[in-house]
Design a protein around this motif. Structure first.
Motif, short mmCIF file in Angstrom:
data_model
loop_
_atom_site.label_atom_id
_atom_site.label_comp_id
_atom_site.label_asym_id
_atom_site.label_seq_id
_atom_site.Cartn_x
_atom_site.Cartn_y
_atom_site.Cartn_z
N ARG A 129 40.56 31.39 40.97
CA ARG A 129 40.42 32.85 40.94
C ARG A 129 39.15 33.24 40.18
NH1 ARG A 129 44.44 36.97 41.34
NH2 ARG A 129 43.42 38.97 41.01
N ALA A 132 36.28 32.94 42.46
CA ALA A 132 36.25 34.07 43.39
C ALA A 132 35.66 35.31 42.72
CB ALA A 132 37.66 34.36 43.91
N ARG A 136 32.36 37.40 44.10
CA ARG A 136 32.33 38.84 44.34
C ARG A 136 31.21 39.50 43.54
NH1 ARG A 136 38.17 40.78 42.95
NH2 ARG A 136 37.24 42.83 43.31
#
Length: 212
Positions: A129, A132, A136
């Motif tokens: 996570r 990620a 982004r």
């Protein structure tokens, strides 16, 4: 922050904060995988369904506070002063964050902050996570540079180099805090290292780093 809000809105904010606090406490004490959503709900004195009304997944209880700031870097570049380059804007924002002991740049030595750093490093699902989160941030910064007229390939190169420098500085701050040093003790070194890091970045990017 809650001034002017109705009672219902204030209660929602209080419940959300209580869930985050109890989840963080349980995660840091026992590990992410060893804590269930039902246990978090019980600790916060709410139903399991209430937890999912506020957070889509257990991972969100770790990352939601961080992801509220996911657009900070791209916003700093977008809102920079006239004549200020993207790299100079990122340098300025980073140094200000160090001065303010901002956990977003690895400068908080609170028990909760250190517990979350350890938790993420030790939990594969959370590391995924976190990656990620970086992707982004990278995509958002790339988009801002493209919006300003840069060709996409160069925008991606610049975003990768600037965020790579920033993340390396944060990683070093984390390393020293986890080794037992306080944020106040490492602040001067963090500022000096950031200066060196951004200097190298500007040299590597050459004329681009001077463009406003």
């Amino acid at each position: 922050m809650t001034e002017g809000m109705g009672l219902r809105e204030r209660k929602k904010i209080q419940t959300r904060r209580r869930l985050l606090a109890e989840a963080t406490k349980l995660f840091t004490e026992r590990g992410f995988d060893q804590v269930s959503v039902a246990e978090i709900a019980e600790a916060a004195d709410v139903s399991k369904m209430t937890v999912f009304n506020y957070f889509d997944s257990k991972e969100d209880l770790v990352f939601t506070p961080m992801e509220e700031h996911i657009g900070d870097v791209s916003q700093v570049v977008r809102d920079r002063a006239p004549g200020e380059s993207p790299v100079a804007a990122m340098r300025r924002q980073f140094l200000e964050a160090v001065e303010n002991r901002d956990p977003a740049v690895g400068m908080s030595d609170s028990e909760v902050a250190l517990g979350l750093i350890r938790l993420i490093q030790e939990t594969p699902a959370l590391l995924t996570r976190a990656h990620a989160f970086f992707v982004r941030t990278f995509d958002q910064l790339t988009d801002v540079l493209v919006e300003e007229g840069e060709e996409p390939a160069i925008a991606r190169i610049v975003a990768a180099q600037t965020l790579g420098t920033r993340n390396a500085l944060i990683t070093e701050n984390h390393r020293r805090l986890l080794a037992g040093e306080s944020a106040d003790a490492i602040a001067a070194d963090a500022v000096a290292l950031a200066g060196r890091g951004f200097d190298l970045l500007e040299k590597g990017l050459g004329d681009y780093a001077k463009r406003s």
